[in-house]
Design an enzyme around this catalytic site. Structure first.
Site, short mmCIF file in Angstrom:
data_model
loop_
_atom_site.label_atom_id
_atom_site.label_comp_id
_atom_site.label_asym_id
_atom_site.label_seq_id
_atom_site.Cartn_x
_atom_site.Cartn_y
_atom_site.Cartn_z
N GLN A 1 39.00 28.48 45.93
CA GLN A 1 38.29 28.26 44.67
C GLN A 1 38.65 26.90 44.10
O GLN A 1 39.81 26.45 44.20
CB GLN A 1 38.65 29.33 43.64
CG GLN A 1 37.87 29.21 42.33
CD GLN A 1 38.23 30.30 41.33
OE1 GLN A 1 39.22 30.20 40.65
NE2 GLN A 1 37.41 31.34 41.26
N ASP B 1 39.29 36.51 41.11
CA ASP B 1 39.08 35.41 40.16
C ASP B 1 40.04 35.49 38.97
O ASP B 1 40.03 34.62 38.11
CB ASP B 1 37.62 35.43 39.66
CG ASP B 1 37.25 34.19 38.87
OD1 ASP B 1 37.68 33.09 39.25
OD2 ASP B 1 36.54 34.33 37.85
N SER C 1 35.88 28.25 36.42
CA SER C 1 35.68 28.30 37.87
C SER C 1 34.40 27.54 38.22
O SER C 1 33.37 27.71 37.57
CB SER C 1 35.56 29.76 38.34
OG SER C 1 36.72 30.49 38.01
#
Length: 288
Positions: free
Chosen positions: A279, A205, A229
């Site tokens: 993502q 991430d 996110s």
């Protein structure tokens, strides 16, 4: 003094407070929200702690529902959805101050033989010949701002961009929505495969949404967008160590409607594809 990798392993070492219930600490940092990779990594630890440890995780799918508050513990509640002959499924809900901030579904699979093929690893420079991120920032900025100095002290991974960072408008006009970084944990993470899987989940991430931003603004300059996110998915293909070099190739096929989609492929030093990542992130222009 403990290494950054040992500190990360400590952050991922949850306290069990009841059957299927775990508590993770959230460091007090001068951040707007808890880092999403931390929550995802801790949730995966909670899921793994309720299995027999014989089946490695092969996929996870997660949603970031609310921003977490730094410095406040997070409670992870695990539902044992299924224990089958080959697959184990767990659902995890992360709760902070009485509110759900994150949920994750993880699937574990008993390794078995099957067909074999993969895409080749891109031809990129070796990490040893590339500058560390902090070195590249100092070359351009001189003295690092306090926020970046804090980041350098707390980051658990050595990050080296395959291409030099872009800083001016001419560079950005030529930038394609893709980025590559070599990464490895700074120090040893021990030999527990679950720790390495959760550490790489944490790292996944850190830079993935870079590919969305590259054509728009410098990655490490003043930000024109509020970024968050929204969801995160990973597929784990082969065993690996997160404290050895891995190449994280990232690209963004589309950005529209205030959201940007990014996908990543992670290769080990030998060129084996070990993890695939997807993502979607929220991008809102500051002041809008």
């Amino acid at each position: 003094m403990t290494s950054p990798a040992e500190q990360l392993a400590g952050l991922l070492d949850l306290e069990q407070i009841e059957i299927n219930i775990f508590r993770g600490r959230s460091p007090q940092e001068n951040l707007q929200r808890v880092f999403g990779g931390q929550v995802a990594g801790q949730a995966l630890v909670a899921a793994g702690r309720t299995t027999d440890g014989e089946r490695p995780v092969h996929s996870l799918h997660a949603y970031f529902l609310r921003p977490g508050t730094p410095g406040v513990p997070i409670v992870y509640q695990v539902e044992r959805v299924r224990d089958g002959r080959s697959f184990t499924t767990r659902r995890v809900v992360a709760v902070q101050q009485g509110r759900t901030i994150f949920n994750l579904t993880a699937s574990f699979h008993q390794p078995e033989p099957g067909i074999e093929h993969q895409v080749p690893m891109p031809d990129v420079p070796d990490p040893e010949g590339l500058p560390k991120l902090a070195e590249e920032l100092r070359d351009h900025l001189g003295e690092l701002p306090e926020s970046l100095e804090r980041m350098e002290r707390r980051v658990a991974f050595d990050i080296r961009y395959v291409e030099r960072l872009r800083w001016d408008a001419d560079d950005l006009r030529e930038a394609e929505p893709r980025s590559g970084v070599w990464m490895r944990a700074i120090g040893s993470l021990g030999d527990d495969p679950l720790v390495h899987t959760c550490a790489l989940t944490y790292a996944s991430d850190m830079t993935l949404l870079d590919a969305v931003r590259l054509p728009v603004e410098p990655l490490w300059g003043p930000r024109g967008f509020d970024m968050a996110s929204l969801d995160h998915a990973m597929w784990f293909h082969r065993p690996f160590r997160a404290d050895e070099w891995f190449l994280y190739q990232q690209e963004s096929p589309i950005a529209t409607g205030g959201r940007g989609l990014a996908r990543g492929q992670i290769f080990d030093r030998e060129g084996k594809l070990i993890v695939s990542v997807m993502q979607e992130g929220l991008f809102r222009k500051l002041g809008a």
